[in-house]
Design an enzyme around this catalytic site. Structure first.
Site, PDB file in Angstrom:
ATOM      1  N   ARG A  69     -43.798  24.591 -45.717  1.00 26.71           N
ATOM      2  CA  ARG A  69     -44.914  24.358 -46.634  1.00 26.71           C
ATOM      3  C   ARG A  69     -44.556  23.373 -47.740  1.00 26.71           C
ATOM      4  O   ARG A  69     -45.449  22.915 -48.462  1.00 26.71           O
ATOM      5  CB  ARG A  69     -45.346  25.685 -47.274  1.00 26.71           C
ATOM      6  CG  ARG A  69     -46.038  26.626 -46.308  1.00 26.71           C
ATOM      7  CD  ARG A  69     -46.423  27.929 -46.989  1.00 26.71           C
ATOM      8  NE  ARG A  69     -45.239  28.659 -47.441  1.00 26.71           N
ATOM      9  CZ  ARG A  69     -45.287  29.826 -48.080  1.00 26.71           C
ATOM     10  NH1 ARG A  69     -46.449  30.379 -48.369  1.00 26.71           N
ATOM     11  NH2 ARG A  69     -44.162  30.436 -48.439  1.00 26.71           N
ATOM     12  N   ASP A 263     -29.516  46.698 -38.667  1.00 24.24           N
ATOM     13  CA  ASP A 263     -29.051  45.334 -38.894  1.00 24.24           C
ATOM     14  C   ASP A 263     -27.866  44.960 -38.019  1.00 24.24           C
ATOM     15  O   ASP A 263     -27.740  43.795 -37.615  1.00 24.24           O
ATOM     16  CB  ASP A 263     -28.670  45.175 -40.372  1.00 24.24           C
ATOM     17  CG  ASP A 263     -28.444  43.732 -40.774  1.00 24.24           C
ATOM     18  OD1 ASP A 263     -29.206  42.864 -40.311  1.00 24.24           O
ATOM     19  OD2 ASP A 263     -27.516  43.465 -41.560  1.00 24.24           O
ATOM     20  N   HIS A 268     -25.441  43.731 -32.609  1.00 22.41           N
ATOM     21  CA  HIS A 268     -24.063  43.256 -32.472  1.00 22.41           C
ATOM     22  C   HIS A 268     -23.142  44.276 -31.801  1.00 22.41           C
ATOM     23  O   HIS A 268     -22.458  43.977 -30.816  1.00 22.41           O
ATOM     24  CB  HIS A 268     -23.485  42.921 -33.847  1.00 22.41           C
ATOM     25  CG  HIS A 268     -24.235  41.879 -34.594  1.00 22.41           C
ATOM     26  ND1 HIS A 268     -24.900  40.838 -33.981  1.00 22.41           N
ATOM     27  CD2 HIS A 268     -24.432  41.700 -35.931  1.00 22.41           C
ATOM     28  CE1 HIS A 268     -25.458  40.072 -34.899  1.00 22.41           C
ATOM     29  NE2 HIS A 268     -25.201  40.578 -36.077  1.00 22.41           N
ATOM     30  N   LYS A 366     -21.176  47.837 -45.698  1.00 22.58           N
ATOM     31  CA  LYS A 366     -20.977  46.855 -46.756  1.00 22.58           C
ATOM     32  C   LYS A 366     -20.124  47.467 -47.859  1.00 22.58           C
ATOM     33  O   LYS A 366     -20.045  48.687 -47.998  1.00 22.58           O
ATOM     34  CB  LYS A 366     -22.325  46.398 -47.315  1.00 22.58           C
ATOM     35  CG  LYS A 366     -23.164  45.625 -46.300  1.00 22.58           C
ATOM     36  CD  LYS A 366     -24.438  45.103 -46.923  1.00 22.58           C
ATOM     37  CE  LYS A 366     -25.234  44.285 -45.907  1.00 22.58           C
ATOM     38  NZ  LYS A 366     -24.499  43.073 -45.470  1.00 22.58           N
TER      39      LYS A 366
END
Length: 514
Positions: A69, A263, A268, A366
């Site tokens: 955009r 995630d 994975h 994490k």
């Protein structure tokens, strides 16, 4: 005939059939990137395109088209690509390569719901066919939120951009996540396949493009040394770990409601499990590799009860690299009452003759102790040890560890006698490192994957069935967690919540400390 068949079965998809020492070069084509202003395009996609050009793997007629955009023209777009390449490319910057590549840059301004913008895109690609010789071969990279897939796919269909003509091809590239559960994945697959046939859909899992992951196939099937040991007769369990030492890093808006299991584990880690547990394929043709992975995922089930064989957590405040870091709920943009996990661990079994009874432990998180991705095949203890306890006090189990990142390589752990007059046995490591063994730098994963898209080589891309089978494995875990209240909290810089340790301790095992 037998020799030719054998050669075909070991053919590398990147090697030309006329001379397997030569890399295959993409034919006339263009790559259209939707979401070209995003972080992925800037850090990975644009540099990968340049690196491919720098290695001589893109044709002179190649074109790169940005769609966004922003109020840009092609010159503005070229500057964005230039800055991204300068900052993130793997290979050296060469002016002659850059100028040749930049001749094929184009930019189309518009929003995803604007038919006129897609008409302009169709006109731009038509001009490239005539001016650059791209021959009607165009790949559309959807580096955009999954919620925008349906509208972009429909626009590509309505504008005729999805329809190849005169022997040309059209392909679509989709980034994860592929849905947020089985039902949404099935709906998304139906939308995409209503526009593009399955053989033209490339679902990106960048882990499958890493050299070390691909080397799993060579390690397993090119070495007779390991095959006899690769079963429940000798393997005690398998641990697959993807640990990150960073927090959300500004991704709160994306991550909240998704979590570590969706995630990472759904794509994975289950893909790595499939490569470790699969049987030898008839050949390395894409259909044969996919068939063997589908067999494994079809036979994979959760170990029950889930309350004892899964773990989840959120990182709290702590110390990371000598720096005091905040907890998840103190991160900017994250809901204070969120139950989204940043650590997830599950235990599964593969119900095949080879693997029956061997648990596979998958974990990701994490703000853990360090950044590492590895696969550890941990072997059973020797049935008879002619040593007393003092001789083997420190002796553990043999293990073959495949390091995917950051220090790519393979380590074999075994017991060895300590030098000296006594009989004392201690664990030692035999180490192979890619960086030391090969002088050629490994390509970045997106280089390999983008080239495979342009070549039409789907070996490293999950198909519909793989995506849906992975959700079938994970959905029961997510449902159980949704009814179990808030995740446990673990201190940043540690290796996850206490419940993860308890998960293995119940059965007399421990997590590796990479």
């Amino acid at each position: 005939m037998a020799e030719r068949a054998g050669e075909a079965s070991w053919a590398n998809p990147l090697r030309d059939s006329r001379d397997k020492r030569l890399p295959r070069i993409a034919g006339p084509s263009s790559l259209v990137i939707f979401g070209v202003t995003g972080d992925l395009a800037r850090r990975k996609l644009m540099p990968a395109v340049y690196d491919l050009a720098n290695r001589g793997l893109l044709p002179p007629s190649f074109a790169l088209v940005g769609f966004a955009r922003r109020d840009w023209d092609t010159e503005d777009f070229g500057k964005i690509v230039h800055d991204a390449v300068r900052e993130h490319s793997r290979t050296e910057f060469r002016e002659d390569v850059w100028e040749r590549l930049a001749e094929g840059f184009r930019f189309v301004q518009g929003s995803f719901d604007d038919p006129e913008a897609f008409t302009a895109l169709a006109q731009t690609l038509g001009d490239l066919d005539r001016q650059r010789g791209t021959d009607g071969n165009h790949a559309f990279y959807l580096s955009i939120p999954p919620g925008a897939f349906p509208v972009v796919c429909q626009q590509l269909k309505d504008s005729g951009l999805a329809d190849p003509t005169g022997g040309s091809w059209r392909r679509v590239v989709i980034e994860k996540p592929f849905g947020h559960d089985l039902q949404s994945a099935q709906e998304l697959n139906a939308v995409v396949n209503s526009v593009f046939p399955e053989e033209s859909v490339f679902r990106i899992d960048h882990y499958l493009g890493k050299e070390t992951v691909q080397n799993i196939l060579a390690l397993r099937f090119a070495n007779q040394l390991f095959d006899p040991l690769w079963s429940s007769h000798y393997v005690d369990h398998v641990q697959i770990t993807m640990a990150e030492d960073i927090g959300l890093g500004g991704r709160a808006g994306y991550y909240d409601g998704i979590g570590a299991a969706r995630d990472v584990i759904q794509n994975h880690l289950l893909q790595l499990l499939a490569l470790i547990a699969m049987e030898e394929p008839v050949s390395f043709e894409p259909s044969q590799l996919q068939a063997e992975k589908i067999k494994v995922l079809s036979a994979t089930r959760n170990i029950l009860p889930l309350a004892e064989n899964t773990a989840r957590g959120q990182y709290g405040p702590g110390w990371q690299g000598g720096i005091k870091v905040p907890g998840l709920l103190d991160e900017e943009g994250f809901a204070k009452d969120s139950s989204t996990e940043t650590f997830a661990a599950i235990a599964v079994e593969v119900d095949t003759r080879r693997w029956a009874g061997v648990p596979f432990y998958l974990r990701t998180g994490k703000r853990l102790g360090r950044r590492v991705t590895e696969i550890a095949i941990v072997f059973k203890r020797a049935p008879h040890l002619p040593f007393d306890q003092t001789m083997t006090e420190e002796l553990g189990q043999n293990a073959l560890v495949i390091r995917v990142q950051p220090d790519e390589g393979v380590t074999l752990r075994f017991g060895s006698k300590v030098p000296g007059p006594g009989m004392e046995v201690r664990d030692v490591n035999m180490d192979f490192s890619y960086g030391q063994a090969f002088t050629v730098a490994s390509p970045e994963a997106y280089e390999r994957l983008i080239l495979d898209v342009l070549l039409g080589e789907p070996s490293l891309f999950p198909v519909n069935a793989e995506v849906e089978l992975c959700w079938r494995i994970l959905d029961p875990v997510l449902e159980a967690w949704s009814e179990a209240g808030h995740p446990d909290t673990y201190e940043s810089g540690t290796w996850g919540p206490a419940s993860a340790d308890e998960m293995l301790e119940r059965v007399g095992r421990v997590w590796r400390r990479p």
